[in-house]
Scaffold this motif. Structure first.
Motif, PDB file in Angstrom:
ATOM      1  N   GLU A  63       0.864  -1.417   0.304  1.00  9.33           N
ATOM      2  CA  GLU A  63      -0.388   0.591  -0.214  1.00  9.33           C
ATOM      3  C   GLU A  63       1.007   0.670  -0.399  1.00  9.33           C
ATOM      4  N   ALA A  64       2.122   1.158   0.739  1.00 11.06           N
ATOM      5  CA  ALA A  64       2.562   3.042   1.023  1.00 11.06           C
ATOM      6  C   ALA A  64       3.558   2.539  -0.326  1.00 11.06           C
ATOM      7  N   ALA A  65       3.739   1.800  -1.606  1.00 14.82           N
ATOM      8  CA  ALA A  65       4.173   1.740  -2.433  1.00 14.82           C
ATOM      9  C   ALA A  65       3.758   2.321  -3.305  1.00 14.82           C
ATOM     10  N   LEU A  66       2.226   1.239  -3.270  1.00 15.49           N
ATOM     11  CA  LEU A  66       0.885   2.408  -4.548  1.00 15.49           C
ATOM     12  C   LEU A  66       0.932   3.629  -4.215  1.00 15.49           C
ATOM     13  N   LEU A  67       0.737   4.674  -3.068  1.00 14.78           N
ATOM     14  CA  LEU A  67       0.824   5.615  -2.660  1.00 14.78           C
ATOM     15  C   LEU A  67       1.974   6.614  -2.887  1.00 14.78           C
ATOM     16  N   ARG A  68       2.917   5.839  -2.632  1.00 20.28           N
ATOM     17  CA  ARG A  68       4.190   6.726  -3.758  1.00 20.28           C
ATOM     18  C   ARG A  68       4.542   6.220  -4.981  1.00 20.28           C
ATOM     19  N   PHE A  69       3.898   5.726  -5.484  1.00 11.95           N
ATOM     20  CA  PHE A  69       3.896   5.168  -6.784  1.00 11.95           C
ATOM     21  C   PHE A  69       2.890   7.017  -7.493  1.00 11.95           C
ATOM     22  N   ILE A  70       1.807   6.959  -6.890  1.00  9.97           N
ATOM     23  CA  ILE A  70       0.890   7.355  -7.223  1.00  9.97           C
ATOM     24  C   ILE A  70       1.104   9.753  -7.464  1.00  9.97           C
ATOM     25  N   ARG A  71       2.319   9.071  -5.926  1.00  9.67           N
ATOM     26  CA  ARG A  71       2.703  10.555  -5.615  1.00  9.67           C
ATOM     27  C   ARG A  71       3.533  11.037  -6.438  1.00  9.67           C
ATOM     28  N   TYR A  72       4.333  10.198  -7.047  1.00  9.71           N
ATOM     29  CA  TYR A  72       5.943  10.268  -7.671  1.00  9.71           C
ATOM     30  C   TYR A  72       5.483   9.650  -9.524  1.00  9.71           C
ATOM     31  N   ILE A  73       4.067   9.640  -9.767  1.00  5.19           N
ATOM     32  CA  ILE A  73       4.213   9.466 -11.210  1.00  5.19           C
ATOM     33  C   ILE A  73       4.305  10.629 -12.142  1.00  5.19           C
ATOM     34  N   ARG A  74       4.068  12.265 -11.522  1.00  2.00           N
ATOM     35  CA  ARG A  74       4.852  12.500 -12.606  1.00  2.00           C
ATOM     36  C   ARG A  74       6.353  12.341 -13.414  1.00  2.00           C
ATOM     37  N   VAL A  75       7.816  12.002 -12.034  1.00  2.00           N
ATOM     38  CA  VAL A  75       8.944  10.786 -12.907  1.00  2.00           C
ATOM     39  C   VAL A  75       8.521  10.103 -14.485  1.00  2.00           C
ATOM     40  N   ILE A  76       7.413   9.535 -14.219  1.00  2.00           N
ATOM     41  CA  ILE A  76       7.174   9.059 -15.411  1.00  2.00           C
ATOM     42  C   ILE A  76       6.382   9.564 -16.641  1.00  2.00           C
ATOM     43  N   SER A  77       5.411  10.073 -15.989  1.00  2.00           N
ATOM     44  CA  SER A  77       4.166  10.742 -16.901  1.00  2.00           C
ATOM     45  C   SER A  77       3.386  11.780 -15.821  1.00  2.00           C
ATOM     46  N   ASP A  78       3.291  12.662 -16.990  1.00  2.00           N
ATOM     47  CA  ASP A  78       1.399  13.537 -16.512  1.00  2.00           C
ATOM     48  C   ASP A  78       0.407  12.935 -17.314  1.00  2.00           C
ATOM     49  N   ALA A  79       0.791  12.191 -18.386  1.00  2.00           N
ATOM     50  CA  ALA A  79      -0.810  11.436 -18.969  1.00  2.00           C
ATOM     51  C   ALA A  79      -1.286  10.532 -18.379  1.00  2.00           C
ATOM     52  N   THR A  80      -0.406  10.248 -16.996  1.00  2.00           N
ATOM     53  CA  THR A  80      -1.437   9.260 -16.377  1.00  2.00           C
ATOM     54  C   THR A  80      -0.968   9.616 -15.164  1.00  2.00           C
ATOM     55  N   ALA A  81      -3.376   9.366 -14.577  1.00  2.00           N
ATOM     56  CA  ALA A  81      -3.170   9.523 -13.434  1.00  2.00           C
ATOM     57  C   ALA A  81      -3.570   8.354 -12.297  1.00  2.00           C
ATOM     58  N   PHE A  82      -3.473   8.209 -11.193  1.00  2.00           N
ATOM     59  CA  PHE A  82      -3.666   7.354 -10.194  1.00  2.00           C
ATOM     60  C   PHE A  82      -4.233   7.457  -9.452  1.00  2.00           C
ATOM     61  N   SER A  83      -4.914   6.328  -8.300  1.00  2.00           N
ATOM     62  CA  SER A  83      -5.752   7.063  -7.869  1.00  2.00           C
ATOM     63  C   SER A  83      -6.091   5.609  -6.357  1.00  2.00           C
ATOM     64  N   LEU A  84      -6.212   5.818  -5.365  1.00  2.00           N
ATOM     65  CA  LEU A  84      -5.808   3.963  -4.672  1.00  2.00           C
ATOM     66  C   LEU A  84      -7.364   4.406  -3.663  1.00  2.00           C
ATOM     67  N   GLU A  85      -8.575   3.889  -3.823  1.00  2.00           N
ATOM     68  CA  GLU A  85      -9.581   3.749  -3.377  1.00  2.00           C
ATOM     69  C   GLU A  85     -10.240   2.794  -2.822  1.00  2.00           C
ATOM     70  N   PRO A  86     -10.345   3.198  -1.835  1.00  2.00           N
ATOM     71  CA  PRO A  86     -11.281   1.983  -0.640  1.00  2.00           C
ATOM     72  C   PRO A  86     -12.620   0.893  -1.804  1.00  2.00           C
ATOM     73  N   ASP A  87     -12.984  -0.052  -1.907  1.00  2.00           N
ATOM     74  CA  ASP A  87     -14.178  -1.169  -2.096  1.00  2.00           C
ATOM     75  C   ASP A  87     -14.863  -1.732  -0.803  1.00  2.00           C
TER      76      ASP A  87
END
Length: 334
Positions: free
Chosen positions: A94-118
């Motif tokens: 979970e922490a890894a994915l939150l960091r991935f979401i926070r810093y995704i612009r290192v790779i792309s600002d064409a993609t956006a991610f979010s982590l959402e509870p089900d």
């Protein structure tokens, strides 16, 4: 019009995938209008339409609509460049994915991610891809999802089968490649693309977790994004527009003065980045309007004020132009 971009390291991952299945990437990239030498620099950026065009060419040349899922057992962590290390040293998935979401612009600002509870447990990693003038092909989204899932499997050092995988595109004629690659229930024609991770997988400790290295990698990621923003004028202009909007239409002269440059220089540099000042004002207003209305935290009159409209009727006309809906309809999701 300015387009979002993706780093060369991501294109290198596509190149490596094609090579691994016996296709010659060079003529494919050239046919898509991408110079193979250009992305040898992992930090070189490519416009969103270039990625969409590339996937269209790959699909046409291969004759395989599921080409995006070929060699899907290979994680290719280098595709994420610095971001991969930032994820790997996190304490949990979970922490890894939150960091991935926070810093995704290192790779792309064409993609956006979010982590959402089900409601049934676990969380969805949701994906949105911003296109340019071209529609985003389904293969581009599929490749993103399988790449991220395989990197998660790699940093966890164990198989991860999502509780479900959702795709916006309709169900293709064959889903065997999807079932083999993702290893979980498939849903097509969904409202959003996403991977549903179980609570157990998200909470599992990562074998390479290292607080000291994690802090170092996060600092590198922050510094990289800062350099990226400073190298381009558009994000700085957009930030000034956001701050000035409550006072009305932000004058170009005021923005140029804040950046210590002439209006002519401001106009020329924005043109070099593929956008005009007025397009930035209008695009910033539209993005803020969507955000404010969906969140529902402000009254409609306050939203109009924050966007610099003199009255609510002007805001309503703008919403009709942007969304073909009234502000109230946008807020209600009609």
């Amino acid at each position: 019009m300015e387009q979002p971009t993706t780093a060369g390291s991501w294109l290198q991952g596509i190149w490596n995938m094609l090579s691994s299945i016996g296709l010659d990437p060079q003529p494919i990239f050239r046919q898509a209008g991408i110079d193979p030498d250009a992305f040898r620099d992992p930090h070189e950026r490519f416009q969103s339409d270039q990625l969409s065009r590339l996937w269209n060419v790959i699909t046409d040349v291969s004759g395989d609509e599921a080409i995006s899922l070929a060699a899907s057992d290979q994680p290719r962590p280098a595709t994420l460049d610095l971001l991969g290390y930032t994820m790997m040293t996190a304490p949990t998935m979970e922490a890894a994915l939150l960091r991935f979401i926070r810093y995704i612009r290192v790779i792309s600002d064409a993609t956006a991610f979010s982590l959402e509870p089900d409601a049934s447990g676990g969380q969805w990693l949701r994906l949105t891809v911003a296109g340019g003038e071209l529609p985003v092909p389904r293969q581009r989204c599929e490749f993103i999802l399988i790449t991220i899932l395989n990197i998660c499997r790699w940093i966890a050092s164990k198989p991860i089968a999502p509780l479900a995988i959702e795709f916006v595109h309709p169900e293709p004629g064959s889903t065997r490649a999807h079932a083999r690659a993702f290893g979980g229930p498939l849903r097509f024609g969904a409202e959003r693309n996403g991977l549903w991770f179980s609570a157990e997988d998200l909470a599992a400790p990562l074998p390479a977790s290292n607080p000291q290295l994690a802090e170092l990698h996060e600092r590198f990621a922050v510094e990289f994004i800062d350099r990226l923003d400073k190298a381009r004028l558009t994000p700085r202009v957009r930030g000034l527009i956001v701050r000035m909007l409550p006072d009305g239409d932000p004058p170009r002269a005021a923005v140029a003065d804040a950046l210590c440059m002439s209006e002519r220089t401001l106009q020329r540099r924005l043109q070099d980045e593929g956008v005009s000042y007025q397009e930035l004002v209008d695009g910033t207003r539209k993005a803020l309007a969507s955000d404010y209305l969906v969140k529902g935290e402000m009254a409609l009159g306050q939203v109009a004020f924050m966007l610099g409209f003199g009255d609510q009727s002007a805001f309503t006309r703008a919403c009709q132009r942007w969304f073909n809906k009234s502000p109230k309809q946008v807020r209600q999701g009609v």
